[in-house]
Design a protein around this motif. Structure first.
Motif, PDB file in Angstrom:
ATOM      1  N   PRO A 179     -44.738 -53.841 -44.659  1.00 55.71           N
ATOM      2  CA  PRO A 179     -45.908 -53.231 -44.088  1.00 55.71           C
ATOM      3  C   PRO A 179     -45.503 -53.839 -42.208  1.00 55.71           C
ATOM      4  O   PRO A 179     -46.050 -55.668 -42.979  1.00 55.71           O
ATOM      5  CB  PRO A 179     -47.702 -53.124 -43.793  1.00 55.71           C
ATOM      6  CG  PRO A 179     -47.201 -53.382 -45.096  1.00 55.71           C
ATOM      7  CD  PRO A 179     -45.731 -54.109 -45.654  1.00 55.71           C
ATOM      8  N   GLN A 188     -44.127 -49.559 -38.804  1.00 54.07           N
ATOM      9  CA  GLN A 188     -44.701 -48.361 -38.198  1.00 54.07           C
ATOM     10  C   GLN A 188     -43.590 -48.038 -36.502  1.00 54.07           C
ATOM     11  O   GLN A 188     -43.663 -46.486 -36.926  1.00 54.07           O
ATOM     12  CB  GLN A 188     -45.521 -48.598 -36.883  1.00 54.07           C
ATOM     13  CG  GLN A 188     -46.967 -48.743 -37.628  1.00 54.07           C
ATOM     14  CD  GLN A 188     -47.043 -47.552 -39.099  1.00 54.07           C
ATOM     15  OE1 GLN A 188     -47.068 -47.019 -38.578  1.00 54.07           O
ATOM     16  NE2 GLN A 188     -46.984 -48.523 -40.284  1.00 54.07           N
ATOM     17  N   GLU A 196     -40.679 -43.435 -44.977  1.00 51.23           N
ATOM     18  CA  GLU A 196     -41.230 -44.028 -45.234  1.00 51.23           C
ATOM     19  C   GLU A 196     -40.932 -44.694 -46.958  1.00 51.23           C
ATOM     20  O   GLU A 196     -40.821 -45.498 -47.775  1.00 51.23           O
ATOM     21  CB  GLU A 196     -43.161 -44.138 -46.090  1.00 51.23           C
ATOM     22  CG  GLU A 196     -43.528 -44.909 -45.864  1.00 51.23           C
ATOM     23  CD  GLU A 196     -44.976 -44.953 -45.788  1.00 51.23           C
ATOM     24  OE1 GLU A 196     -45.656 -45.505 -45.994  1.00 51.23           O
ATOM     25  OE2 GLU A 196     -45.887 -43.592 -45.709  1.00 51.23           O
ATOM     26  N   THR A 217     -39.131 -48.015 -48.613  1.00 52.20           N
ATOM     27  CA  THR A 217     -40.177 -48.707 -49.368  1.00 52.20           C
ATOM     28  C   THR A 217     -39.089 -48.831 -50.955  1.00 52.20           C
ATOM     29  O   THR A 217     -39.510 -49.600 -51.283  1.00 52.20           O
ATOM     30  CB  THR A 217     -41.426 -48.557 -49.335  1.00 52.20           C
ATOM     31  OG1 THR A 217     -40.632 -46.891 -49.585  1.00 52.20           O
ATOM     32  CG2 THR A 217     -42.687 -48.947 -48.879  1.00 52.20           C
TER      33      THR A 217
END
Length: 103
Positions: A45, A50, A77, A81
């Motif tokens: 994060p 973002q 995402e 990830t």
């Protein structure tokens, strides 16, 4: 011959409508940018994560890889990830490494 006719649609999307802030990540130094990119490629994060989710989600949607921008954001995402973006970057680096650079 007359030019081909086509229609352009203007999209006015606001990141806030999709749960994102609408400010740009400050890019203060090369070191800070590289560290932020590494953090993002590691799926951690961050502010840059973002931005990557918003931009990646938009492009996956508009290019037809995902049926909605929300699906594109979720896919982006997942790709980040799970390390798939970082893996693809490594593959590209390996593929172009042997290519000689012209003087």
């Amino acid at each position: 011959l007359p030019p081909p006719s086509f229609h352009l649609d203007r999209l006015h999307l606001h990141p806030r409508d999709f749960g994102f802030e609408s400010r740009n990540v400050p890019l203060e130094s090369v070191t800070q940018v590289v560290d932020a990119m590494k953090t993002t490629l590691d799926g951690q994060p961050s502010e840059m994560m973002q931005s990557a989710l918003w931009n990646g989600g938009f492009y996956l949607w508009r290019c037809g890889a995902c049926p909605s921008i929300q699906d594109g954001i979720a896919e982006t995402e997942k790709l980040l990830t799970q390390g798939k973006v970082k893996q693809k970057l490594w593959e590209i680096q390996q593929a172009i490494a042997p290519i000689p650079v012209a003087p």
